[in-house]
Structures are given as structure tokens and as C-alpha cells.
Design a protein around this motif. Structure first.
Motif, PDB file in Angstrom:
ATOM      1  N   LYS A   2       0.871  -1.269   0.008  1.00 43.84           N
ATOM      2  CA  LYS A   2      -0.245   0.112  -0.014  1.00 43.84           C
ATOM      3  C   LYS A   2       0.894   1.269  -0.004  1.00 43.84           C
ATOM      4  N   PRO A   3       0.405   2.407  -0.474  1.00 43.09           N
ATOM      5  CA  PRO A   3       1.085   3.704  -0.489  1.00 43.09           C
ATOM      6  C   PRO A   3       1.210   4.136   0.922  1.00 43.09           C
ATOM      7  N   ARG A   4       2.159   4.958   1.115  1.00 40.88           N
ATOM      8  CA  ARG A   4       2.205   5.402   2.581  1.00 40.88           C
ATOM      9  C   ARG A   4       1.499   6.441   2.609  1.00 40.88           C
ATOM     10  N   LEU A   9      -3.652  14.226   5.217  1.00 40.04           N
ATOM     11  CA  LEU A   9      -4.834  13.223   5.172  1.00 40.04           C
ATOM     12  C   LEU A   9      -5.063  12.504   6.407  1.00 40.04           C
ATOM     13  N   LEU A  10      -4.206  12.357   7.443  1.00 41.26           N
ATOM     14  CA  LEU A  10      -4.237  11.413   8.411  1.00 41.26           C
ATOM     15  C   LEU A  10      -5.331  11.588   9.201  1.00 41.26           C
ATOM     16  N   VAL A  67      -4.934   7.092  -0.941  1.00 33.93           N
ATOM     17  CA  VAL A  67      -5.379   7.042   0.636  1.00 33.93           C
ATOM     18  C   VAL A  67      -6.628   7.022   0.856  1.00 33.93           C
ATOM     19  N   ALA A  68      -7.493   7.981   0.177  1.00 35.91           N
ATOM     20  CA  ALA A  68      -9.017   8.002   0.621  1.00 35.91           C
ATOM     21  C   ALA A  68      -9.572   6.667   0.350  1.00 35.91           C
ATOM     22  N   LEU A 678     -10.919   6.464  -6.529  1.00 31.24           N
ATOM     23  CA  LEU A 678      -9.910   6.138  -7.225  1.00 31.24           C
ATOM     24  C   LEU A 678      -8.960   5.259  -6.600  1.00 31.24           C
ATOM     25  N   LYS A 679      -8.806   4.111  -6.752  1.00 26.51           N
ATOM     26  CA  LYS A 679      -7.959   2.961  -6.229  1.00 26.51           C
ATOM     27  C   LYS A 679      -6.544   2.758  -7.169  1.00 26.51           C
TER      28      LYS A 679
END
Length: 720
Positions: A2-4, A9-10, A67-68, A678-679
Motif C-alpha cells: 500500500k502507498p504511504r 490526510l491522516l 489513501v482516501a 480511485l484505487k
């Protein structure tokens, strides 16, 4: 992988944990005016800026979207149960075999054991000798998931050229293995689509080569070459054997990808081809004597206007081909190899009620594979007598055929259906006898015996009957309450034939799985393909809409429970289906999909695909591209369904910005509370053999669809 997480956005992540749909947040997307004017008409593209994937701002936008999406998808109950279910089903298979090849008494194949992530290369002496491991890609590079993209043994069976890729990129590093010692030779060639064949002396092989650079750039895919690598030579010295530059007399375009190999049934000649998305063949031959000085004398074997498709076969000085000229369901014709004259070629196998799929030569027979879109059959043509007769198959279903050893009549046929796993048989082309292959897994999965498959034909908007496959549990309530996932493709003349898929396990959970065999595919021959091609492409998504309406009308599902999905070229289908009928679907997935058709020829291998979609350089085709462009048809103020776009960051076929721009437009336009996400798969390309990646990717897609169509197993606590 997975991307960091991005720091800004945290703070949003806790809101995703068990939030209802209305609270799913996505990062904002700016618009920048860009206009193209074609034939006096202006086409606006406010998301053009997202095409520059090297721009840090663009990369950050994709990362934020990822991330979203990951946060929202991870919160869906049932997603992990899908991964677990598919993993457990996969473990039931003792082994899966693929790419079975035979050279000089040695058998080579890729085998994936139960629970293994990727396949390994094995070999044995003869068909029944002791199995020996030859190459394990999982040990090739530490920390990198490598997969075998190509396996090409030499004619003497003593060497194997392999293509190794990572991250689903499909672009390979070529290495050579000495079979007897199991050692890798020092030769290493990067940036290739792989080896294509060996020379008769087994000391050199042909391979694809380009200019290097970024596989997602247009330039990477243009002006490809076939080079000849002699073992031990420096790669920079490898001669250009076939390309637009080295064979200008052939008239190859920069977008045509060359290929070349020596066919064992055509000794003394090198066979070449020029590939695009166009189904019609362009092929050449050259005497192999020219290899000594790398001065090949290529002559044309067929041109695209000859209307030959599928593949060619050679025997006794003749070349056999499949054509749709005067035969929409195809026929087999033959002409003299040295002086081909396709206009006056002799008909060998006449057109029949079911379309011909391809030809497979064995020592004494030419095998012809047919399919009506659901059930396959095989006929054999006796080269000596010209007699044609059907082979009796042990099972009814979708059939795939290969004859690994062309010096014998021993062939392999795999037979499958929507609910029955593939069974592999050995077939003797001479006697017609069949028996279970030693490579057959014998697997049977629990629960699939309780499923029903219905094959129907649905009237489309213009009255054309469109085949529709429907898979569901025997006790399905026909009251419209069931979740339904409808899939379609419809391009390149590809037949979406039955095949066992873990996707179909959704039917064991009470969902309906349906496949629309829309125009543009090959289910009903070449006329079916051309009826969903360029200017006729609207038939593709209109057929899909008709199938969706049928499922609703008959009570299989209802609009609030109906989802649609399309992959790759199926991105045209799904993006236009939901922009034309947003009221008909509760959810949709555009998976590595062509959702921005007007820009297709300006990305990745887009110029080659112009043969299928069209080009903005032609007025009529430009208008057709606009009609099939999902992004161009997104309208502000419309209540769109829930949509998940999926892109592979390493995809060399469909650039990530294709689904990315479509999702950006939907996010800015929709007035519904439905999530639009968007994945971004940073460890994937167009697809990957890596099951760890694949299972999680598709579990996310189906969990999203089942969540938004109300399936009880996929509802967050506050949405139940």
C-alpha cells in the motif's frame, strides 16, 4: 504494497473507519482549461493536467486519491472474508499448470502449487520423466515479487530464454537458463516484451527491443524492433532483424509491433508479423540463410486487406489461414507458401454455424477450434486425405487446445464452464481418443453444485439479440432484492467465453453474476465484432444497458441492487453505460479502463489501438471517439451511482490517467451522496500473476459493489 499515508490526510482516516457513504471524503481536484479543436469543433478537457504522471503535483493527487480509497475500502465488512475465501479455495488445487511446451524430447511448463503466490518453471525428460525445478522467480531478486512473463526453450531443449517482470509491468528482463546445470547465463536484456524464438543452431534468440525509457510513454511503444542476440554478445551490438527501419519495403508503421520466430512446421524460413489492435493479419517470411549476415530478404505473406484473422498454419508448402471474407463466421483457406494468392485461395474448411476461433497444427492434422460463445468443439483436417471430421470431446464446455509437440499428434485440451473448474485432457488427434492429463488438477470446489447457469438472448434497443449469461443460486428469490454484478467487454473481436473464476463464487453468497456478450466481441463472428467498432461502438454499451434492463425486468435484481463492471477496453462500456443511464445502476467499477477514448492514442500503446477505436485525425472516427469517451460525457448536476476507478501504476497498456480523469470528473460533477473513489495499485500493472495483489485488488472491487448494492455481508454497522 500500500502507498504511504500523506500527512494532511491522516486526520481524515478515523472518519472512514465505519462511516456511512455520505461521509466518505475525497481530495479536491482542480480544473485547468485545455481545448482541442478537431474539424471545427472544440473539445474541452479540464483534467488534461493529470496526464503528466511525472509531475509531483499529479503524483501527489494520485497518492491522495489512493489513501482516501484505501481507507474507505478497508472499512467495508466482508472484504477480508472474500480474500480469505478465495485463498482457501485456491489451496484446494493441488497444482496449476500453464505454458506447457515441448522441445527435443523435453517438456517445460510453469507450475503453481496450492497456496503459492506465483508460478515456477519446471522441466522433465519426456512426458512422464521425473520433474525438476528449473527456475523459481520468487528467489530471483530479494524484496521483489518477480513473475515469469515468457518461456521460450531452444530447439534442442538445452536452453530456455525467459522474461522476468515485477509489479505487473509486463516489461521484462530476459535471461537464459542452461537446462542441464540449472544455471543462469550472464546474458541480460532489459526493457523487452520478451524473447520470441531461437535460431536453428540454438546459439541465438530473437527478442523484442525498443528505445528504452518510460513504458507509460507513447515513445516506448513506437518503433519497436526484433533483434537477434547471440549468446555472449554485447546487447548494444545485437542486429535489428525486423522493424520499420530495417525493412522499409514492408511499409510497417511506427505503431506496429514486430514479432519474429522460426516455426518448426516451416523449416528454412523466419516468420514475421506486425501487430496492432487490428485483428487482420500482416505477416512476412524470409529465408533463414539471411541470418548469417543479418541481411534478411523479407517478402510479404499477407496484408491486412486480405482479411485474414486469428493465426496461420503451415504444412506441405501451403499456408492455412482463417478468413471472414465472404464468411462472417469464418472459414479456413489455403494458398501456396512461396506465391501466396489469397484472393484465389482454396476453401479447406467451409463456414459453419459456429465461429472458428483458431487453428492448431499437429504432425498429421490441422485442428480447427470453434465456439458459439458458450460451447466449443474441435474438428480435425487430415492433411493427407483432406477429410474433415469432428472429434468427440469428453465434456461439453468452453474449449482451449494446444499441441506442444508438433512432431506428434499428442494434444492438450482444457474444458471449463462458468461453474466447473478447468479439466485438462490429452487428446490423440489421430485416433480421437482422450484421457485425463497428468497435468489435470482434479479439483472440485464446494458450493458450486448449487448454482444455476442460464444462457438467454436479450433484445437490445434495435432488436438485436444479445447473449447474456446469468449465474445464481438455485433458490434465488426473483423479487429484485438480490445484488447483481453485470460484466461486459465488447472489443477486438474477443469472445467472453465461459471460464471458471473465483468471481463466480459471489453467487454462492446469494448475489447474481451476469456476463453480457455485447457487440464488439467475437461471440457471433466478425460481423458481431464490427457491430461494436469505431462508429458502431455505441452498440456495445447500449447492449449492456439492455442486458441490465432485462435483469431488472425479470426480477433477478433492481436498480438499487445492480452493479456494472468493465475492464480495460470494457472501460468504454462501463463509463458510457453509467453516463447514459446513471439511474439504472447503484454502483460501477471501471477497472484499468479506457474511460477517456479521445486521448487514447496519446497514451501508452494508444496509437496501435487506433485500429480498433479510431483516430482524432479522421473526422468520422473523431466523432466516434467522442461518443465512446466516458469522461467527455460526465455532466455536472447529475446524481451518479457509486463508482470505483482502479488503475495500475505500472500499467503499460492503459495509462493510470484514463480511469483517473474519469473519476476526477465524476467527483466534481455528481450531486449524489454516493462515493466516487480511485484505487491506485502501486504494486500492479494491467494485471499481475501475484495472487497476493490480485486477490486483494478484486476483493476490494467486489466488496465495493456488494456494499453499494445492499448485500447484507458488506454493510458497515451504521449503514445496516
Amino acid at each position: 504494497m500500500k502507498p504511504r499515508l500523506i500527512a494532511p490526510l491522516l486526520a481524515c482516516l478515523p472518519a472512514f473507519t465505519q462511516a456511512p457513504a455520505s461521509q466518505v471524503s475525497v481530495p479536491p481536484t482542480k480544473t485547468v482549461d485545455a481545448v482541442d479543436t478537431y474539424f471545427g469543433k472544440a473539445y474541452h478537457d479540464p483534467y488534461r493536467w493529470l496526464e503528466n504522471l511525472k509531475d509531483p503535483e499529479v503524483a501527489a493527487w494520485f497518492k491522495a486519491q489512493a489513501v482516501a480509497a484505501d481507507a474507505a475500502l478497508d472499512a467495508i465488512p466482508g472484504r477480508e472474508s472474500l480474500v480469505k475465501e478465495w485463498t482457501e479455495l485456491d489451496k484446494l488445487r493441488p497444482a496449476v499448470y500453464g505454458t506447457i511446451l515441448f522441445e527435443h524430447g523435453r517438456l517445460f511448463y510453469k507450475k503453481t502449487l496450492a497456496g503459492q503466490n506465483t508460478g515456477k518453471l519446471y522441466w522433465r525428460e519426456g512426458w512422464t520423466g521425473a520433474e525438476k525445478l528449473l527456475f523459481d522467480p520468487s528467489t530471483y531478486k530479494a524484496g521483489v515479487v518477480s513473475t515469469l512473463q515468457a518461456i521460450v526453450p531452444s530447439f534442442d531443449g538445452r536452453r530456455v530464454a525467459i522474461g522476468i517482470s515485477a509489479g505487473g509491468a509486463e516489461i521484462s528482463e530476459i535471461r537464459v537458463i542452461e537446462v542441464d546445470s540449472g544455471k543462469l547465463r550472464p546474458d541480460s536484456l532489459d526493457g523487452s516484451y520478451g524473447p520470441t524464438g531461437w535460431t536453428p543452431d540454438n546459439q541465438a534468440f530473437f527478442y523484442d527491443s525498443g528505445q528504452g525509457g518510460d513504458p507509460q510513454s507513447v515513445a516506448f511503444h513506437l518503433n519497436r524492433k526484433i533483434r537477434l542476440h547471440r549468446l555472449g554478445a554485447k546487447p548494444g551490438t545485437d542486429p535489428d532483424i525486423l522493424s520499420a527501419a530495417s525493412a522499409p519495403g514492408l511499409g510497417m508503421g511506427p505503431e506496429e509491433g514486430p514479432t519474429a520466430a522460426i516455426d518448426e512446421t516451416l523449416p528454412g524460413y523466419l516468420f514475421g508479423g506486425a501487430n496492432t489492435a487490428q485483428s487482420e493479419l500482416s505477416a512476412f517470411i524470409a529465408p533463414i540463410s539471411g541470418l548469417k549476415g543479418a541481411k534478411l530478404h523479407w517478402t510479404r505473406l499477407c496484408k491486412r486487406s486480405d482479411d485474414l484473422v486469428q493465426n496461420l498454419a503451415f504444412h506441405g508448402g501451403l499456408v492455412y489461414a482463417v478468413t471472414y471474407a465472404g464468411a462472417p463466421n469464418y472459414k479456413v483457406i489455403a494458398t501456396d507458401l512461396r506465391h501466396p494468392d489469397w484472393k484465389h485461395a482454396r476453401t479447406i474448411v467451409p463456414e459453419g454455424p459456429a465461429p472458428i476461433q483458431y487453428l492448431v497444427p499437429s504432425r498429421d492434422y490441422l485442428l480447427v477450434v470453434y465456439s458459439d460463445g458458450i460451447t466449443g468443439r474441435i474438428s480435425r483436417l487430415d492433411y493427407r486425405t483432406g477429410k474433415l471430421e469432428d472429434l468427440k470431446l469428453p465434456l461439453a464446455g468452453n474449449v482451449s487446445l494446444s499441441c506442444p509437440d508438433v512432431r506428434s499428434n499428442r494434444c492438450l485440451a482444457s474444458i471449463t464452464s462458468w461453474t466447473r473448474p478447468t479439466t485438462l485432457y490429452e487428446i490423440d488427434a489421430a485416433t480421437g481418443r482422450s484421457a485425463k492429463s497428468v497435468f489435470d488438477s482434479g479439483v472440485r470446489y464446494p458450493g458450486f453444485e448449487n448454482l444455476v447457469v442460464e444462457e438467454v438472448e436479450v433484445p437490445s434497443y434495435d432488436g438485436t439479440k444479445v447473449p447474456l449469461s446469468i449465474i445464481h443460486a438455485k433458490d434465488l428469490p426473483m423479487d429484485g432484492s438480490s445484488s447483481c454484478v453485470l460484466e461486459g467487454y465488447g472489443a477486438y473481436g474477443y469472445t467472453f467465453a465461459p471460464g471458471f473464476s473465483l468471481r463466480n463464487a459471489l453467487a454462492r453468497r446469494g448475489a447474481v453474476v451476469a456476463i453480457a456478450h455485447v457487440r464488439g466481441g467475437g461471440e457471433k463472428g466478425e460481423a458481431w465484432h464490427k457491430a461494436g467498432f469505431k462508429a458502431t461502438k455505441p452498440n456495445t454499451w447500449k447492449d449492456f444497458i439492455a442486458c441490465a434492463e432485462y435483469l431488472v425486468a425479470k426480477g433477478y435484481t433492481s436498480p438499487s441492487h445492480l452493479a456494472g463492471t468493465g475492464t480495460s477496453a470494457g472501460g468504454i462500456l462501463i463509463s458510457r453505460a453509467i453516463t447514459e443511464r446513471p439511474d439504472l445502476f447503484a454502483a460501477a467499477v471501471c477497472n484499468v479502463g479506457d474511460a477517456d477514448a479521445m486521448r487514447s492514442e496519446f497514451g501508452t500503446d494508444g496509437p496501435a489501438n487506433s485500429a480498433e477505436y479510431g483516430s482524432v485525425k479522421d473526422e468520422a472516427e473523431c466523432a466516434a471517439l467522442y461518443e465512446m469517451d466516458g469522461m467527455q460525457h460526465v455532466k455536472a448536476g447529475v446524481a451518479y451511482p457509486a463508482v470505483l476507478g482502479v488503475c495500475g501504476w505500472n500499467d503499460p497498456r492503459v495509462a493510470p490517467w484514463q480511469p483517473g480523469k474519469f473519476i476526477a470528473a465524476l467527483q466534481n460533477a455528481t450531486v449524489s451522496a454516493n462515493p466516487v473513489l480511485l484505487k491506485v495499485n502501486y504494486d500492479d500493472g494491467h494485471f499481475t500473476e501475484d495472487k497476493t495483489v490480485t486477490f486483494r485488488n478484486f476483493a476490494a472491487q467486489y466488496a465495493f459493489l456488494l456494499w453499494r448494492t445492499g448485500h447484507k455481508d458488506f454493510q458497515p454497522a451504521k449503514d445496516r
